[in-house]
Every structure is written in structure tokens, then in C-alpha cells.
Design a protein around this motif. Structure first.
Motif, PDB file in Angstrom:
ATOM      1  N   CYS A   1       0.830  -1.202   0.000  1.00  0.00           N
ATOM      2  CA  CYS A   1       0.000   0.000   0.000  1.00  0.00           C
ATOM      3  C   CYS A   1       0.866   1.255   0.000  1.00  0.00           C
ATOM      4  O   CYS A   1       1.506   1.571   1.005  1.00  0.00           O
ATOM      5  CB  CYS A   1      -0.914  -0.035   1.228  1.00  0.00           C
ATOM      6  N   ASN A   2       0.896   1.935  -1.125  1.00  0.00           N
ATOM      7  CA  ASN A   2       1.713   3.141  -1.315  1.00  0.00           C
ATOM      8  C   ASN A   2       0.756   4.266  -1.739  1.00  0.00           C
ATOM      9  O   ASN A   2       0.635   4.586  -2.913  1.00  0.00           O
ATOM     10  CB  ASN A   2       2.756   2.855  -2.392  1.00  0.00           C
TER      11      ASN A   2
ATOM     12  N   ASP B   1      -8.568  22.810  -3.336  1.00  0.00           N
ATOM     13  CA  ASP B   1      -8.138  22.696  -1.940  1.00  0.00           C
ATOM     14  C   ASP B   1      -7.433  21.372  -1.659  1.00  0.00           C
ATOM     15  O   ASP B   1      -6.710  21.251  -0.665  1.00  0.00           O
ATOM     16  CB  ASP B   1      -9.352  22.818  -1.003  1.00  0.00           C
ATOM     17  N   TRP B   2      -7.690  20.360  -2.509  1.00  0.00           N
ATOM     18  CA  TRP B   2      -7.064  19.051  -2.279  1.00  0.00           C
ATOM     19  C   TRP B   2      -5.594  19.043  -2.678  1.00  0.00           C
ATOM     20  O   TRP B   2      -4.863  18.152  -2.285  1.00  0.00           O
ATOM     21  CB  TRP B   2      -7.794  17.976  -3.089  1.00  0.00           C
ATOM     22  N   LYS B   3      -5.185  19.996  -3.480  1.00  0.00           N
ATOM     23  CA  LYS B   3      -3.827  19.967  -4.037  1.00  0.00           C
ATOM     24  C   LYS B   3      -2.797  20.324  -2.972  1.00  0.00           C
ATOM     25  O   LYS B   3      -2.935  21.320  -2.266  1.00  0.00           O
ATOM     26  CB  LYS B   3      -3.715  20.921  -5.228  1.00  0.00           C
ATOM     27  N   GLY B   4      -1.791  19.482  -2.891  1.00  0.00           N
ATOM     28  CA  GLY B   4      -0.702  19.734  -1.958  1.00  0.00           C
ATOM     29  C   GLY B   4       0.578  20.068  -2.685  1.00  0.00           C
ATOM     30  O   GLY B   4       0.595  20.927  -3.574  1.00  0.00           O
TER      31      GLY B   4
ATOM     32  N   GLN C   1       2.781  17.050 -11.854  1.00  0.00           N
ATOM     33  CA  GLN C   1       2.128  16.225 -10.844  1.00  0.00           C
ATOM     34  C   GLN C   1       1.889  17.036  -9.578  1.00  0.00           C
ATOM     35  O   GLN C   1       2.644  17.933  -9.241  1.00  0.00           O
ATOM     36  CB  GLN C   1       3.007  15.021 -10.482  1.00  0.00           C
ATOM     37  N   ALA C   2       0.833  16.672  -8.855  1.00  0.00           N
ATOM     38  CA  ALA C   2       0.559  17.269  -7.551  1.00  0.00           C
ATOM     39  C   ALA C   2       0.063  16.179  -6.609  1.00  0.00           C
ATOM     40  O   ALA C   2      -0.504  15.168  -7.043  1.00  0.00           O
ATOM     41  CB  ALA C   2      -0.474  18.384  -7.672  1.00  0.00           C
ATOM     42  N   MET C   3       0.289  16.407  -5.326  1.00  0.00           N
ATOM     43  CA  MET C   3      -0.081  15.414  -4.324  1.00  0.00           C
ATOM     44  C   MET C   3      -1.499  15.689  -3.812  1.00  0.00           C
ATOM     45  O   MET C   3      -1.924  16.840  -3.700  1.00  0.00           O
ATOM     46  CB  MET C   3       0.878  15.449  -3.126  1.00  0.00           C
ATOM     47  N   LEU C   4      -2.173  14.605  -3.487  1.00  0.00           N
ATOM     48  CA  LEU C   4      -3.420  14.731  -2.725  1.00  0.00           C
ATOM     49  C   LEU C   4      -3.007  15.026  -1.287  1.00  0.00           C
ATOM     50  O   LEU C   4      -2.436  14.159  -0.617  1.00  0.00           O
ATOM     51  CB  LEU C   4      -4.215  13.436  -2.795  1.00  0.00           C
ATOM     52  N   CYS C   5      -3.261  16.219  -0.815  1.00  0.00           N
ATOM     53  CA  CYS C   5      -2.755  16.631   0.493  1.00  0.00           C
ATOM     54  C   CYS C   5      -3.483  15.885   1.606  1.00  0.00           C
ATOM     55  O   CYS C   5      -4.683  16.081   1.831  1.00  0.00           O
ATOM     56  CB  CYS C   5      -2.908  18.141   0.679  1.00  0.00           C
ATOM     57  N   THR C   6      -2.760  15.052   2.320  1.00  0.00           N
ATOM     58  CA  THR C   6      -3.370  14.228   3.380  1.00  0.00           C
ATOM     59  C   THR C   6      -3.619  15.016   4.655  1.00  0.00           C
ATOM     60  O   THR C   6      -4.138  14.455   5.628  1.00  0.00           O
ATOM     61  CB  THR C   6      -2.475  13.006   3.675  1.00  0.00           C
TER      62      THR C   6
ATOM     63  N   ILE D   1       4.025   1.705   2.809  1.00  0.00           N
ATOM     64  CA  ILE D   1       5.293   2.402   2.623  1.00  0.00           C
ATOM     65  C   ILE D   1       4.934   3.865   2.365  1.00  0.00           C
ATOM     66  O   ILE D   1       4.145   4.172   1.477  1.00  0.00           O
ATOM     67  CB  ILE D   1       6.141   1.799   1.482  1.00  0.00           C
ATOM     68  N   THR D   2       5.492   4.743   3.171  1.00  0.00           N
ATOM     69  CA  THR D   2       5.077   6.144   3.134  1.00  0.00           C
ATOM     70  C   THR D   2       6.154   7.072   2.579  1.00  0.00           C
ATOM     71  O   THR D   2       5.900   8.261   2.372  1.00  0.00           O
ATOM     72  CB  THR D   2       4.676   6.604   4.546  1.00  0.00           C
ATOM     73  N   MET D   3       7.344   6.545   2.346  1.00  0.00           N
ATOM     74  CA  MET D   3       8.400   7.311   1.671  1.00  0.00           C
ATOM     75  C   MET D   3       8.941   6.383   0.582  1.00  0.00           C
ATOM     76  O   MET D   3       9.487   5.329   0.895  1.00  0.00           O
ATOM     77  CB  MET D   3       9.528   7.690   2.635  1.00  0.00           C
ATOM     78  N   SER D   4       8.773   6.739  -0.689  1.00  0.00           N
ATOM     79  CA  SER D   4       9.221   5.824  -1.738  1.00  0.00           C
ATOM     80  C   SER D   4       9.496   6.587  -3.017  1.00  0.00           C
ATOM     81  O   SER D   4       9.394   7.814  -3.059  1.00  0.00           O
ATOM     82  CB  SER D   4       8.150   4.755  -2.008  1.00  0.00           C
ATOM     83  N   GLU D   5       9.814   5.852  -4.098  1.00  0.00           N
ATOM     84  CA  GLU D   5      10.027   6.499  -5.392  1.00  0.00           C
ATOM     85  C   GLU D   5       8.747   7.129  -5.933  1.00  0.00           C
ATOM     86  O   GLU D   5       8.794   8.008  -6.779  1.00  0.00           O
ATOM     87  CB  GLU D   5      10.585   5.495  -6.413  1.00  0.00           C
ATOM     88  N   ASN D   6       7.592   6.657  -5.461  1.00  0.00           N
ATOM     89  CA  ASN D   6       6.319   7.244  -5.890  1.00  0.00           C
ATOM     90  C   ASN D   6       6.009   8.484  -5.069  1.00  0.00           C
ATOM     91  O   ASN D   6       6.221   8.518  -3.856  1.00  0.00           O
ATOM     92  CB  ASN D   6       5.170   6.243  -5.695  1.00  0.00           C
ATOM     93  N   TRP D   7       5.459   9.504  -5.722  1.00  0.00           N
ATOM     94  CA  TRP D   7       4.901  10.635  -4.995  1.00  0.00           C
ATOM     95  C   TRP D   7       3.572  10.187  -4.401  1.00  0.00           C
ATOM     96  O   TRP D   7       2.694   9.688  -5.100  1.00  0.00           O
ATOM     97  CB  TRP D   7       4.663  11.817  -5.932  1.00  0.00           C
ATOM     98  N   THR D   8       3.397  10.370  -3.094  1.00  0.00           N
ATOM     99  CA  THR D   8       2.105  10.092  -2.465  1.00  0.00           C
ATOM    100  C   THR D   8       1.709  11.313  -1.629  1.00  0.00           C
ATOM    101  O   THR D   8       1.146  12.257  -2.149  1.00  0.00           O
ATOM    102  CB  THR D   8       2.152   8.801  -1.626  1.00  0.00           C
TER     103      THR D   8
END
Length: 899
Positions: free
Chosen positions: A404-405, A420-423, A430-435, A464-471
Motif C-alpha cells: 500500500c503506497n 483545496d485538495w492539491k498539496g 504532478q501534484a499530491m493529494l494533500c493528506t 510504505i510512506t516514503m518511496s520512489e512514488n509521490w504520495t
């Protein structure tokens, strides 16, 4: 998501001067991998024209239906082979893919875009054309070269060395052959109970797991020892176990399930008397482990006898998870026919003590995602595939975990109606879904809950919360800096812990007993983490999760006097390291369990072989972990999951054994090897493994070496007489980038270490060969696997040394001002090229004999038979140029000086 891939004019493709035309290179590299019709369409030719060119090159007739397997299971190999040959549109035509499918694969198939260098080299459109006379002469030379090197060598040697296996044949070889009926070579001794006669297995009740485990035991026992046991349900067995009653009936094996909160899952006790055997387990899987233990004792002794007494076996590592050796990484559940875990593999893994398997997942592809429904197309089919896998795995005592990434990044257009969701945003759009946003939190946790409501039998997740993928907004923020206006006011550790909490809450709402392994990969100073961040993040994690650390991360190294530390995985350096142990202590203080991410088969130190037979290093790591207090093991990343001797050895350490039998239930390398190969052969194999382990400690470990040096491609990596100027990519293209390969090792030291490694490994191969004639017939297949793995690893290590030496000598050759020095380096290059040519032929022989050589699940085949043949052309072409240069230098040296 990357939606548009273009050839970059600023990155020219690699030249292939050993081919007369690029058209022929396209045919060569795709021959046997892609249907003839596809090649013809791409090149604008008829199939007859392509077949004629192939015949002129000396290519053999294509294998029927093999191209289908390559397109299904080897598409990464095809993409890599054509990355420098075809422009994007022709590549899509070759694969018969849409641009969207290529974009998804490049992003989600284990960071393939990064592995390919994050750029598509510029290539001209390639079309069929008639060859010139000069090109035909050159082509004839290619055909003759291949025939000489790889054709029929001896009267008793078939063409192509009598190829015994085709690519991907290993997919049909997971089920290990069971020995035919054996006759015991002696009668049972005093204190031994014979299981040769028919017995009755009494089950407390009937479930899929208990029935399946008992039937497998009975079936294999009959195949090996010739006696057919019976299975019956005995509703009173649990009561009998509670009351301590003994049955007066003879030849009864009674299985009882007696839950015990003081013992970990799968713990069991086996009691053996002259007339009865009882297996009392804390759960059904524990009962299955008892049956497997009995089978193993008989297999190792070669006798159907068990010593009377009591064997209490308590789980030491309650969770033991591994990946599939042959699974597709990107979207493994969409096509049921490409089953990542066939029953034969599940059974084999279960026999080796595995109780969990994992799969890559993308959340929006598994559940309907209200934020972007178009991304969830096909989710029902994937969920059906997941349910089917979970149900099948359950019969073997195996739970299914998802990697789960989340949440995945989106293109900026996604946020048009939800700004507002953009982080955190990136330059590539690319932009992150701001958690940190409540709506995103609800979306993430709700989707996870929906997943577990759809498949409640899922065992759990690996986050995994830090990886090659932007999350999330800190997921790849170098130095811990993010441009998200909300998350920049919080710490990376705080955001990371919250993502894990949101995921865990979603899971536990539907399944409170699910296991969630929170992997701390990337929790490091490079991403802005401090020591305080570790403790604060662990303190903020939800209850009932595991804190999983890569066992050997940050382990200090000092290879050849060069200080360094392990980042990612290593087998040459034995864990656990101080960082992992420190974080496990923090977890324990917080009331959480610890888990170790390990590699027990191989690592990127050499992943082109299914396992590295460095048994002493593995045993040392297992002994260290035993003292660490961890209760869960993730045994592999995408590499290192083949059911090998290494995993058999590891399985001996999964239980603590308290036995009232003198010398009962022995464990260890020598016991395993002698039980499988006999005393004499086992001793020799043990000696060889000691040599392999000693040599492997010389591996010049560094993150650069691990990911971009050529030890994973070995002899298949092309030599270049002129520098390419290309930067090596992560597990994709090593090129000739010695500066990138060596990490922080000076070039002479780097070369010397691979020389020491390969020479020491060769000594191990020599010792291993001594065991061949001593190996009994029933162990010949296991020995062949061991010998192939050892030989292939040697060729990869030795070739890496030769390639380092080639580049160093080439650079001196090209820059030498003195004739003597230039001639010396020319001859040194010729010697290296000849040795590399010899390596190619030896590796080719292994590849055509064993379909596992060169394969790794997330990279598929690093090389093909055609690649090895091309490397021979590459060597011959360079050799011809060097010989001409040598001749010219000698001629010039003999010329009279003009006054």
C-alpha cells in the motif's frame, strides 16, 4: 501520471556498430519475442521479407506461441531492448499498446520510467530496405560468427547446445517432484515409531485448510513410502486433548486445536508414542505445520520412522511474507490467466514455512473511486481475482497482503474542480493529494475500508510512506522541504504517521485483527528526518501495527578501507544494524511489534540468479534476528522469492523447539545439507558455501554499485570502444558509466574488489563441483539448481570486473600519447574482450539449460539468448578493430625514420 512520452532530441540513442543496419538490429532483438506480423508492420515490410533478413542473419525459426508469453510476461524486456532502437510510435505499434497503457506501465511497473533513465532517447523511424553488397557481406560475417560460436560444436552436441528449457518454463516447475516408493534400508530401532504401515488421521472437524493439509500429507506419504493413510473426522479430539486422554487405538494420529493466548500463532506440540501420535496446535495452521514437520523429519532421515517423545514448537516469527518469483508487478489481478500465485507455488512456499504473500496494488484500481471513476475501470474484475487468490491461499495456511503506497499523485488537471485538495506540486505537472486536508483523509480511509469490506479475508497491508512514488506531500521531499502550504507547517514524521493512521483506521473498521506492517523505508536524513522524528512518528502510529525496518539499513561498512553504510538491501553485510534495532526498541516501548524487512535469497548485489548460496551469512543473520525481538519477517522485495535452499534453511529458524528427545529437531546449515544431499556431498557443499560467503564479503557495497553497476546484467552488457557519455540508470542500462558504477570507491579499488570477489567465488565453484559425484540420485535436481546459481553468479561478478578493467584500459588507450603505452593497452583490451567472449558462451549455456537465469520479477529477463549472441558480435567487432589498430601500430613501429 505520465500521459505523453516523446523521444528527446537532446538524448541520442546508443549506436550499434556491430550491426550493418538498424533495421537488422530491430529484427535481431525482437526475434522470438514479438510475433513476426508485428515486426513486419513496424518496419513496413512483408513477413517474407523479414523472414529472409532473419535467415541471412542466422536467426533460427521462431518458437510457436512463445511470443505470446513474452508480450504477456516479458514486455519490460521488450521495451528495454527497443528503447534505443525505435521511436515511441513504433514501439507502441510493436507492442500493440495504447499510449495510455505505456504511460501506466512506465509509472506503476516498479518505477520503470526511472529504470529507463527518465528519458526516451531520440531515434529515427526505422523501415525495411534492401541491403547493399557491403551490408550483405557484413551480414554473412554475422551468420558465420554465430554459427561458429553457438552452433554444433561436437558430433554428440546438438545445435544450440540441446536447449532444455525455454524462457518462463520455470512457471511450470514450482511443484517439486516427489520421490517414488522407497524401501527403508533398515528396520526401526528401539524408540523409533514406524509410519510405514497405514495410519488414521483424526481431524477435530473439517475445514478447507485441515482437509487440504491432511490430504497433501497422505498423498505424498503414499508416493514416497507406499502406504495409504486414511482421514476421518473425530469430534471428540479437542475434548480428549483437554482432558489429557490417550486413545487405546493403535496407529492413530489425532489432531487437536487448543487455542492458547500465551503462545504465538502456529505454535504446536507433537507427541509420539509407540501406538499414537498427537498434534495439539493453537490454530489450524499450526496443525498443518505439525504435519509438515513430520514429513520433513522422514525426508531428512530417509526413513519413515519418528523417535518417540514430545516436540514443542513455538513460533518465533509469527508472520513470514514473501513475493511471487514470477508475478507481474504493475497490474497483477486484471488477467486471471497470468496468475501470480499458482497453487503449485503456494504449496511449495507453504512447505517452506511461508504464511503470507504480497502483491503490488493501486487503491483506485481496486475499489470504485468517487473522486475519479474513470481510474477505477475494471475494479470488479481485480477484486474477483483478489478474492480467488485469498481463498486458494487459505488452503495452504497463507494470507494475502497488499503493498500500500497511497494516496497516489495526480496530474494538476485532476484538481481543477477541487483546488483545496492539491498539496505539494512538481515541475512535471504532478501534484499530491494533500493528506492534511479532511476531505482527502476521508477519501483515503474510506477507500481502504471499502477494500476490506469487499475482501474481508485479506490478511493485511504493507504500507510504505516514503518511496520512489509521490504520495503525500513529504513522500519524496528532499531535505524534508515541501511547497504544500498546509503540510509545510507540520513535520514529515507527523504527516507520515498520520497517513499510516488513516490507512489503519480504514482497515480496522472492517477487520480489527488485520496485520499492518508500517515500513520505515525512507525515514532517513536524506528526506529530512532527525532522530527525534523517528521517535515522534513511531509514538504517533496507531495501535496494533508492526513497525517494519529494513534489517541492515545504515549498517556501517568498511570494504577495502572505504567507510560507507548500507542503504537498502544487502546479503554481503549481515544485519540487523543499530538503526533497525533502535527503532524496534522504540516500537516495543510504544507497545508495538517489530518486523524485519530482509533478503534471504538475493539482492541487487546479483539478482539475475534465483538465489546466492551464501548459507553461513544467512544463518548468521537469522541468529541475529532471533535476538532482536521482532515477530514478523518480510522475506523479499520483488527479487529473492524463489523457493530455494536458502528459504529451506531459513524455515528451520521460524520455531523455537523444546524437545524431550535427545538430539531431536536439529537445525543448521550442515544438518540441512547433509539431510538433502547425504553426509559426504553435504560436507563438500558446506565447504563451498563458506568460500562463497567469504568471497561475498568483498562486494564493494554502495548504493550506486547496487543499482547501476553491471553485476545484474553481467556478460550481456555491451562493451563500447568509444565512450557513450550516457549515465547509467537504476537497474536499466549500465552503459559504460564507470564513474556512476563505482560510488565512493576509487577506480583501482573498485576493480580490485570485484576481482577478489570473483576469484573467491570461483574457488567456491571448484569446491562445489567436488560434490557432484557424491550427490544421490534423488537430490540431482536440487544440486543442478545450486550449481547453476553458483556458476551464473560467478560469471556476473567476473564479467563486472572485466568491464571495469575494459573501461579503465580503454580510457588509457584513447588518451595514451606514447606508442608503447597505447600498444600495451590495446593488447590488454584484446585480452579482456576474449575473456568476456568466453563468459558469454558459458552464460549462454546456463541460460538455455535453466529458464530462471537472468530473470527477476520486476525487471523480467535482464537479457535474452539474442542479447548474449549480440554481445558476441559486439566482442568480435571490437576485437577486429583492435587487431587492425595493433597491426597498424606494429607497422608504424617498423617504418624507417625519414631524415
Amino acid at each position: 501520471m505520465i500521459l505523453h512520452i516523446e523521444d528527446s532530441p537532446n538524448h541520442p540513442s546508443i549506436q550499434l556498430p556491430h550491426f550493418p543496419t538498424r533495421m537488422q538490429a530491430v529484427i535481431w532483438r525482437n526475434w522470438g519475442l514479438v510475433p513476426l506480423t508485428n515486426i513486419a508492420k513496424v518496419l513496413g515490410a512483408t513477413e517474407a521479407q523479414i523472414t529472409e533478413v532473419a535467415a541471412e542473419l542466422g536467426l533460427e525459426e521462431q518458437q510457436v506461441n512463445n511470443e505470446t508469453k513474452w508480450l504477456e510476461r516479458g514486455y519490460i524486456t521488450i521495451i528495454r531492448a527497443n528503447w534505443h532502437l525505435l521511436p515511441v510510435q513504433q514501439l507502441l505499434q510493436l507492442l500493440e499498446w495504447t499510449e495510455e497503457k505505456l504511460a501506466f506501465t512506465l509509472k506503476e511497473d516498479d518505477f520503470l520510467w526511472i529504470k529507463l533513465g527518465s528519458v526516451k532517447p531520440w531515434t529515427e523511424t526505422v523501415r525495411y530496405k534492401e541491403l547493399t553488397l557491403e551490408e550483405r557481406d557484413w551480414t554473412r560475417w554475422i551468420k558465420e560468427t554465430i554459427a561458429e560460436k553457438f552452433g554444433k560444436q561436437k558430433e554428440n552436441e546438438a545445435a544450440d547446445f540441446g536447449r532444455r528449457e525455454q524462457p518462463f518454463d520455470f512457471l511450470n516447475q514450482y511443484k517439486q517432484a516427489v520421490a517414488s516408493v522407497r524401501i527403508p534400508f533398515r528396520k526401526p530401532l528401539s524408540g523409533e515409531v514406524s509410519l510405514k504401515a497405514p495410519w488414521m488421521i483424526m481431524l477435530p472437524y473439517e475445514t478447507a485448510l485441515l482437509q487440504s493439509a491432511s490430504e497433501r500429507f497422505v498423498r505424498e506419504h503414499e508416493q514416497i513410502w507406499g502406504s495409504k493413510w486414511m482421514i476421518s473426522e473425530d469430534a471428540g479430539s479437542a475434548h480428549a486433548a483437554d482432558e489429557g486422554e490417550d486413545s487405546s487405538e493403535k496407529n492413530i494420529m489425532r489432531i487437536s486445536i487448543v487455542p492458547d493466548d500465551t503462545r504465538l500463532a502456529e505454535s504446536h506440540t507433537i507427541s509420539v508414542t509407540p501406538t499414537n501420535i498427537s498434534i495439539i496446535a493453537v490454530d489450524e495452521v499450526g496443525a498443518m505445520r505439525g504435519l509438515q514437520w513430520l514429513s520433513k523429519q522422514m525426508s531428512q532421515s530417509g526413513l519413515p520412522y519418528i523417535v518417540t517423545g514430545e516436540y514443542r514448537r513455538d513460533s518465533k516469527f509469527e508472520t513470514r511474507i514473501i513475493y511471487s518469483y514470477g508475478a507481474l508487478f504493475g497490474d497483477p489481478l486484471l488477467e486471471p490467466e497470468l496468475d501470480p500465485y499458482p497453487d503449485e507455488l503456494l504449496e511449495r512456499l507453504s512447505d517452506m514455512g511461508i504464511n503470507g504473500v504480497w502483491l503490488q496494488s493501486v487503491l483506485y484500481s481496486l475499489v470504485p473511486w468517487e473522486a475519479a471513476p474513470q481510474l477505477s475501470v475494471g475494479w470488479e474484475k481485480r477484486i474477483d481475482g483478489l478474492r480467488n487468490l485469498v481463498q486458494r491461499a487459505e488452503k495452504y495456511g497463507i494470507g494475502v497482503f497488499l503493498y500500500c503506497n497511497e494516496p497516489r499523485s495526480m496530474l494538476e488537471a485532476f484538481f481543477a474542480d477541487k483546488p483545496d485538495w492539491k498539496g505539494h506540486t512538481e515541475d512535471d505537472g504532478q501534484a499530491m493529494l494533500c493528506t492534511s486536508h479532511p476531505d482527502v483523509q476521508k477519501l483515503l480511509s474510506g477507500a481502504i475500508s471499502r477494500l476490506f469490506s469487499e475482501v474481508p479475508e485479506l490478511a493485511g497491508l504493507i504500507t510504505i510512506t516514503m518511496s520512489e512514488n509521490w504520495t503525500h506531500c513529504y513522500s519524496r521531499a528532499v531535505g524534508g522541504r515541501t511547497n504544500c502550504p498546509r503540510c509545510s507547517l507540520r513535520t514529515s514524521g507527523e504527516v507520515t504517521a498520520e497517513v499510516n493512521r488513516l490507512i489503519a483506521e480504514g482497515v480496522f473498521r472492517e477487520k480489527p485483527d488485520a496485520r499492518i506492517l508500517c515500513w520505515t523505508w525512507g525515514w532517513s536524513g536524506h528526506w529530512g528526518w532527525s532522530e527525534g522524528d523517528y521517535s515522534r512518528a513511531i509514538e504517533a502510529l496507531p495501535d496494533n501495527v508492526f513497525v517494519m525496518c529494513t534489517s541492515e539499513e545504515a549498517l556501517p561498512t568498511n570494504i577495502a578501507g572505504i567507510p560507507n553504510q548500507v542503504i537498502d538491501y544487502s546479503m554481503s553485510n549481515v544485519g540487523p544494524g543499530e538503526k533497525a534495532q533502535r527503532m524496534w526498541r522504540m516500537a516495543k516501548e510504544r507497545g508495538l511489534r517489530g518486523a524485519a524487512k530482509v533478503q534471504f535469497n538475493n539482492t541487487w548485489e546479483c539478482s539475475a540468479v534465483p538465489f546466492l548460496p551464501v548459507f553461513p551469512l544467512l544463518e548468521e543473520h537469522l541468529a541475529n534476528l532471533k535476538e532482536s525481538g521482532v515477530s514478523a519477517l518480510m522475506l523479499s522485495w520483488t527479487l529473492g522469492s524463489y523457493p530455494s535452499l536458502n528459504l529451506e534453511l531459513a524455515a528451520e529458524y521460524y520455531w523455537e523447539t523444546d524437545t524431550k528427545v535427545e538430539g531431536g529437531d536439529k537445525k543448521g546449515v550442515q544438518n540441512l545439507l547433509q539431510g538433502k544431499f547425504g553426509r559426504a556431498a553435504g560436507q563438500k557443499i558446506g565447504d563451498a558455501s563458506i568460500a562463497f560467503s567469504r568471497a561475498f564479503r568483498e562486494f564493494p557495497f554502495d548504493l550506486n554499485v547496487l543499482y547501476v553497476a553491471p553485476q545484474n546484467y553481467g556478460p550481456a552488457n555491451l562493451l563500447h570502444l568509444e565512450p557513450t557519455g550516457n549515465t547509467a540508470s537504476m537497474l536499466g542500462f549500465p552503459y559504460d558509466d564507470l564513474e556512476g558504477w563505482r560510488g565512493n570507491y576509487p577506480k583501482p579499488v573498485f576493480a580490485r574488489q570485484f576481482k577478489k570477489l570473483s576469484e573467491g567465488w570461483k574457488e567456491g565453484v571448484r569446491l562445489l563441483e567436488k560434490a557432484r559425484k557424491l550427490t544421490p540420485a534423488e537430490a540431482k535436481n536440487d544440486f543442478a539448481n545450486l550449481m547453476t546459481a553458483a556458476n551464473a553468479a560467478y560469471l556476473h561478478f567476473y564479467s563486472t570486473y572485466l568491464q571495469i578493467s575494459f573501461i579503465m584500459a580503454r580510457n588509457q588507450y584513447l588518451t595514451s600519447k606514447r606508442d608503447e603505452m597505447k600498444l600495451r593497452n590495446c593488447r590488454k583490451l584484446m585480452d579482456i574482450v576474449q575473456k568476456e567472449s568466453d563468459n558469454v558462451r558459458q552464460l549462454y549455456h546456463l541460460v538455455i539449460s535453466d529458464s530462471k537465469v537472468g530473470f527477476e520479477a520486476s525487471n523480467q529477463y535482464y537479457y535474452t539468448v539474442q542479447d548474449l549472441k549480440e554481445k558476441e558480435l559486439n566482442c568480435r567487432f571490437i576485437m577486429e578493430r583492435l587487431r587492425k589498430a595493433e597491426g597498424k601500430m606494429l607497422t608504424d613501429k617498423e617504418k624507417p625514420i625519414m631524415l
